[in-house]
Scaffold this motif. Structure first.
Motif, short mmCIF file in Angstrom:
data_model
loop_
_atom_site.label_atom_id
_atom_site.label_comp_id
_atom_site.label_asym_id
_atom_site.label_seq_id
_atom_site.Cartn_x
_atom_site.Cartn_y
_atom_site.Cartn_z
N THR A 14 0.94 -1.11 -0.08
CA THR A 14 0.10 -0.16 0.04
C THR A 14 0.86 1.24 0.11
O THR A 14 1.60 1.67 0.96
CB THR A 14 -0.93 -0.01 1.20
N VAL A 15 0.77 1.99 -0.91
CA VAL A 15 1.66 3.07 -1.33
C VAL A 15 0.89 4.29 -1.22
O VAL A 15 -0.21 4.41 -1.81
CB VAL A 15 2.68 3.05 -2.68
N ALA A 16 1.42 5.32 -0.50
CA ALA A 16 0.59 6.67 -0.60
C ALA A 16 0.46 7.27 -1.90
O ALA A 16 1.44 7.26 -2.72
CB ALA A 16 1.42 7.65 0.37
N ALA A 17 -0.48 7.73 -2.27
CA ALA A 17 -1.16 8.11 -3.80
C ALA A 17 0.10 9.30 -4.03
O ALA A 17 0.32 9.49 -5.34
CB ALA A 17 -2.46 8.61 -3.72
N ASP A 18 0.20 10.17 -3.12
CA ASP A 18 1.25 11.37 -3.52
C ASP A 18 2.56 10.97 -3.92
O ASP A 18 3.19 11.73 -4.56
CB ASP A 18 1.38 12.38 -2.32
N TYR A 19 3.02 9.60 -3.71
CA TYR A 19 4.27 9.30 -4.12
C TYR A 19 4.19 9.19 -5.55
O TYR A 19 5.28 9.71 -6.25
CB TYR A 19 4.52 7.58 -3.43
N PHE A 20 3.02 9.26 -6.48
CA PHE A 20 3.10 9.23 -7.63
C PHE A 20 2.57 10.64 -8.22
O PHE A 20 2.90 10.96 -9.50
CB PHE A 20 1.81 8.20 -8.19
N THR A 21 2.16 11.41 -7.40
CA THR A 21 2.03 12.79 -7.94
C THR A 21 3.05 13.78 -7.57
O THR A 21 2.48 14.92 -7.96
CB THR A 21 0.43 13.08 -7.57
N SER A 22 3.81 13.34 -6.55
CA SER A 22 4.76 14.60 -6.29
C SER A 22 5.64 15.06 -7.35
O SER A 22 6.46 16.10 -7.19
CB SER A 22 5.89 13.99 -4.99
N PHE A 23 5.64 14.64 -8.60
CA PHE A 23 5.88 15.23 -9.86
C PHE A 23 5.56 16.59 -10.07
O PHE A 23 6.41 17.30 -10.38
CB PHE A 23 5.56 14.11 -11.07
N TYR A 24 4.65 16.78 -9.44
CA TYR A 24 3.89 18.23 -9.55
C TYR A 24 4.89 19.30 -8.93
O TYR A 24 5.26 18.89 -7.79
CB TYR A 24 2.49 18.45 -9.08
N SER A 25 5.11 20.20 -9.58
CA SER A 25 5.90 21.51 -9.12
C SER A 25 5.18 22.79 -9.64
O SER A 25 5.07 22.88 -10.87
CB SER A 25 7.37 21.46 -9.53
N ALA A 26 4.82 23.57 -8.55
CA ALA A 26 4.15 24.74 -8.96
C ALA A 26 5.02 25.67 -9.95
O ALA A 26 4.54 26.55 -10.59
CB ALA A 26 3.88 25.55 -7.74
N ARG A 27 6.40 25.39 -9.48
CA ARG A 27 7.35 26.15 -10.39
C ARG A 27 7.40 26.23 -11.89
O ARG A 27 7.33 26.95 -12.78
CB ARG A 27 8.72 26.19 -9.81
N THR A 28 7.14 24.63 -12.16
CA THR A 28 7.27 24.42 -13.70
C THR A 28 5.68 24.36 -14.23
O THR A 28 5.70 24.85 -15.18
CB THR A 28 7.78 23.11 -13.73
N LEU A 29 4.72 23.80 -13.29
CA LEU A 29 3.38 23.60 -13.82
C LEU A 29 2.18 24.77 -13.42
O LEU A 29 1.38 24.78 -13.95
CB LEU A 29 2.99 22.55 -13.14
N GLY A 30 2.84 25.70 -12.83
CA GLY A 30 2.25 26.69 -12.30
C GLY A 30 1.24 26.51 -11.06
O GLY A 30 1.02 25.43 -10.56
N ASP A 31 0.82 27.68 -10.43
CA ASP A 31 -0.07 27.42 -9.29
C ASP A 31 -1.36 27.00 -9.62
O ASP A 31 -2.18 26.19 -8.63
CB ASP A 31 -0.57 28.90 -8.65
#
Ligand SMILES: Nc1nc2c(ncn2[C@@H]2O[C@@H]3COP(=O)(O)O[C@H]4[C@@H](O)[C@H](n5cnc6c(=O)[nH]c(N)nc65)O[C@@H]4COP(=O)(O)O[C@H]3[C@H]2O)c(=O)[nH]1
Length: 885
Positions: A183-200
């Motif tokens: 069982t893995v935390a979901a944000d393990y797969f979504t931590s790719f998100y970066s506001a700096r690159t993808l915006g607020d």
């Protein structure tokens, strides 16, 4: 002309639209650029955003695949380890040995074939037996060892907070032995998100191709948040790509550019959403800035266009007006006698006018300058005429340019080339030049000069007149003032001119004046001036006047010359002269004062006796003033009935019977008492008041007779004195007749006394008036006989009835033999001519006695009775009645 106007108007309106047109073109170009550029920018930004989204999606996919590979390997290892250990693997030990320490690994569990958890790194909420879980059933029923990705059964949210990776465990016989679950935390797969690159407002989401799994992170919110941004499963047709999902696809209503990529190894899709607003922000901002700039530029261009239009219109209007003026001037003057020129100002670099150039003119204008139109065009004003005149011409043009309008008249310089003498100039500023009109007024100027001469000259005598004198005095007095010398003014009045004029007629009067003028001129130095001041008045100006003695000498010379009679209409006429002298600066600083003082001095001299000269003296003012005052008082006396008649009886020398009575006027002054006639009659004669006084006397005498008649008193005739002035004025007989009619009196009750001098000249009008009086039935008396020069035969010709010998002769009676002889002669001759003789001024019984002896008909004098008021006279009349009775 109309077609030309229309063409001109069209050309002007086209030109007026030039600036707005240019401005419009600029605006169109600007906005085209702005819009195209904006669109390109937007398009580029969109393309870039799509590219970015695809790129990010690719990166995310690699990230997810790597993570899934990791999960795959872990579960594979656990499977092998568990199977090798014969089901004795304890994941707790592995954890203790440092495995699964990553926070993301929520739990590692192994369940046996019945679904019972036999080993676990962490106890999770939910049942201890997972036999009911979908994935467990899947593994039990499928002989596949592949990794299964599941969503925990207890999670029903569209976004999973955790994710379960499971793998079938097998016994040695490949039978189902259980399941290993990671069982893995979901944000393990979504931590790719970066506001700096993808915006607020960007997002990443991991989706299973079956649609059962969805992990999501957006902005700062993690995928574990309850709210899901992506609504539903978007259609993602290819393995990878990007597309714009509108606001309806997201719970925040914001459109996003969605890039996705399918994992090549696992049934998941990695997707990245870039908020359109953010992706396009730079482009939008640039577009907005560009639009704002364009709007500003548009405003500027519109203003410039409008300004340009206004300016162009003004300039065109000015040009139009200039053209109009030129055309109007040319049209108006081409055939006229006026010269017309258009002169353009030539300016230096500093904008100052240095000359003018003739740019247009008519033939007449060129003729004035002795050239043709072609020769004059293009000429500089400074070179058109001689140097000196050019200077003043330029000054005039400059003055006209600064004031806008100039009109004057001037004499052109003596130049053989010029065909104009006097010109009338009118200069009107038109734009950067002048419209000049030149009229030849030489003829008018000549005429004016002639008029001027006539205005200054007396037509009758050819002498300068009063108007000239006033102008002449201005210069003469200022010159005398500067030189410090005196100027004498001799005011000359002919003594008896009026008489000649009245008695001999105006033609004789005119001739006399001509001769008087000539005589005056002949007496003076060429530098002295003779002026006919008006009527019979002349002025002589002596400048310089060396001394009073010099002025006196001139005055005496004039008096001497005027004592000689003039030959007018073959008759000798003696007029004499009276002179008043005023001297500048002593008696006055200006012409008006000097003339007035000369007049006063002359008048004073004349009052003292004609034929003399007199220098002005301020004390003369007093006399004039008192005369003026007296005149005013006398007018009031007439109005207030203060003039009363006294009566002096005239009686028969032999019988003493009352024959008549003389009416003698008295001024009954309220303060001064009775004023005798000699104190006011001469003055009344000189100022004309004698006319109303004379009428008053006749009216009073008639009224008195009527009153006595009403009192039943016996009436005796009343003789009234009529002065020469009254005869000159005329109409005595009419007035007398009117009064007689008014009081119903016979004409025999009124007698008229005329002094001997009044009859001198025997002028026709006097003769006619005497005849008219006689026709009325009025007796005529010659008063003061002996003081004049009339002969008895003259008096007889005039049909005079009574001769009143002056009291000067009466007074001689008894004193000298000559007096008696003289009186005797008069009585004899008068009787011979049928006239009654009255002796005036009888004061003594001796005189009365002699007069009786001499056969004098009647006597009058203090000895008989003094002049008395009407009341007393009434008593005398009563006495007279009693005597007769
Ligand atoms: N010394 C002396 N004088 C005597 C004697 N008897 C009379 N007189 C004065 O002699 C003047 C006679 O009048 P006149 O020669 O017509 O002279 C008149 C006449 O010329 C003029 N006058 C008087 N009344 C009138 C008038 O109503 N109209 C006009 N035009 N002249 C008038 O005034 C002059 C003076 O008038 P009066 O002062 O009233 O003076 C009167 C009278 O008072 C006398 O015995 N001895």
């Amino acid at each position: 002309m109309q077609r030309e106007d229309t063409r001109l108007a069209m050309r002007h309106s086209r030109r007026a639209l030039l600036w707005p047109g240019i401005a419009l073109l600029c605006v169109v170009a600007l906005w085209s650029f702005t819009l195209i550029k904006g669109r390109a920018e937007t398009r580029n930004a969109e393309l870039a955003a799509h590219k970015d989204a695809s790129g990010y999606a690719e990166g995310y996919e690699q990230y997810i695949t790597r993570s899934l590979v990791q999960m795959d390997q872990i579960t594979m290892q656990l499977k092998q380890s568990w199977e090798q250990s014969g089901g004795q693997l304890h994941v707790e030990d592995l954890q203790r040995d440092g495995m699964f320490t990553d926070r993301a690994f929520l739990a590692v569990r192994i369940a046996d074939s019945s679904g019972r958890i036999v080993t676990s790194t962490r106890r999770l909420a939910g049942p201890e037996n997972i036999a009911r879980a979908d994935y467990f059933r899947f593994h039990r029923n499928n002989n596949s060892t592949s990794l299964s990705i599941n969503v925990p059964t207890q999670q029903h949210d569209p976004i999973q907070r955790s994710i379960e990776f499971s793998r079938r465990l097998e016994g040695p016989d490949d039978s189902f032995a259980g399941v290993v679950v990671l069982t893995v935390a979901a944000d393990y797969f979504t931590s790719f998100y970066s506001a700096r690159t993808l915006g607020d407002e960007g997002m990443v989401t991991m989706l299973s191709t079956s649609g059962t799994l969805r992990l999501e992170q957006h902005g700062n919110a993690s995928a574990s948040d309850d709210a899901s941004l992506l609504l539903g499963q978007p259609e993602l047709p290819q393995d990878s790509g990007s597309r714009l999902l509108d606001g309806g696809s997201f719970s925040d209503g914001k459109a996003r550019i969605f890039g996705w990529r399918r994992s090549r190894a696992y049934p998941v899709v990695a997707a990245v959403g870039l908020a359109q607003s953010e992706a396009m922000a730079a482009a939008n901002t640039a577009n907005l800035n560009r639009t704002q700039s364009a709007m500003l530029a548009t405003l500027v261009l519109v203003l410039l266009g409008a300004w340009g239009r206004v300016m162009t219109q003004r300039a065109l209007q000015r040009r139009h007006e200039e053209e109009e003026v030129r055309r109007a001037y040319r049209t108006a003057t081409e055939s006229a006698t006026d010269g017309f020129y258009m002169a353009m100002a030539l300016r230096n670099e500093a904008g100052q006018i240095r000359d003018f150039e003739i740019v247009d003119c008519n033939e007449r204008g060129a003729f004035f300058f002795g050239v043709t139109r072609g020769e004059l065009l293009g000429q500089r004003v400074s070179l058109m005429v001689n140097h000196l005149f050019a200077e003043s011409l330029l000054q005039t043009y400059l003055a006209a340019m600064s004031s806008g309008y100039l009109e004057d008249e001037r004499e052109m310089p003596a130049d053989n080339r010029l065909n104009i003498g006097w010109c009338h100039r009118r200069l009107v500023r038109v734009g950067n030049g002048l419209a000049v009109t030149l009229s030849d007024v030489s003829e008018r100027k000549r005429h004016e000069a002639e008029l001027q001469r006539m205005a200054n000259e007396d037509a009758l005598t050819g002498l300068p007149n009063r108007h000239w004198l006033e102008e002449f005095f201005k210069h003469t007095l200022s010159q005398a003032h500067a030189a410090g010398h005196a100027v004498a003014l001799l005011f000359i009045d002919l003594d008896e001119f009026k008489h000649v004029n009245d008695t001999q007629g105006h033609a004789a009067g005119d001739e006399l004046l001509r001769q008087a003028a000539a005589r005056l001129k002949s007496l003076l130095r060429p530098s002295d001036r003779v002026v006919r001041f008006g009527g019979d008045e002349f002025v002589v100006v002596i400048s310089p006047a060396d001394s009073d003695a010099h002025s006196s000498a001139v005055a005496e010379r004039i008096l001497q010359a005027f004592s000689q009679p003039f030959m007018v209409a073959e008759e000798k006429q003696s007029v004499g002269a009276s002179i008043g002298i005023s001297v500048f600066p002593r008696d006055g600083a200006d012409a008006e004062t000097l003339i007035r003082h000369g007049d006063i001095a002359m008048y004073a001299g004349k009052s003292d006796g004609k034929g003399q000269y007199r220098f002005f003296d301020p004390s003369l003012y007093k006399q004039i003033k008192s005369r003026t005052r007296l005149k005013q008082h006398l007018i009031e006396a007439i109005e207030r009935d203060q003039l009363q008649l006294y009566y002096q009886p005239r009686v028969d020398t032999q019988t003493g019977q009352l024959c008549s009575m003389e009416a003698l006027v008295r001024w009954i002054h309220p303060e001064q008492g009775v004023i005798p006639p000699l104190d006011f009659i001469p003055m009344a004669e000189s100022n004309g008041l004698i006319v109303p006084i004379g009428e008053l006397v006749i009216a009073q005498a008639c009224a008195q007779l009527a009153q006595w008649r009403a009192q039943d008193l016996p009436l005796a005739p009343i003789s009234v004195n009529v002065s020469p002035k009254q005869f000159s004025h005329g109409g005595i007989h009419r007035h007398l007749e009117a009064q007689l009619t008014r009081y119903q009196l016979p004409a025999s009750l009124i007698e008229v006394e005329i002094t001997e001098s009044a009859m001198l000249g025997e002028h026709e009008s006097i003769l006619a008036q005497l005849a008219a009086l006689r026709t009325l039935g009025v007796k005529l008396h010659v008063d003061d006989f002996g003081t004049g020069y009339s002969s008895l035969s003259q008096l007889q010709k005039l049909k005079m009835d009574v001769l009143k010998v002056d009291k000067a002769f009466t007074s001689q009676l008894g004193l000298s033999t000559e007096g008696r002889v003289f009186f005797q002669a008069i009585v004899s001759m008068a009787h011979a001519l049928g006239m009654t003789v009255v002796a005036e001024g009888v004061e003594t019984a001796g005189q009365l006695s002699i007069l009786r002896d001499l056969g004098c008909n009647e006597v009058q004098g203090y000895y008989i009775a003094r002049p008395m008021p009407a009341q007393e006279m009434a008593g005398m009349l009563q006495q007279h009645q009693a005597l007769r009775a």
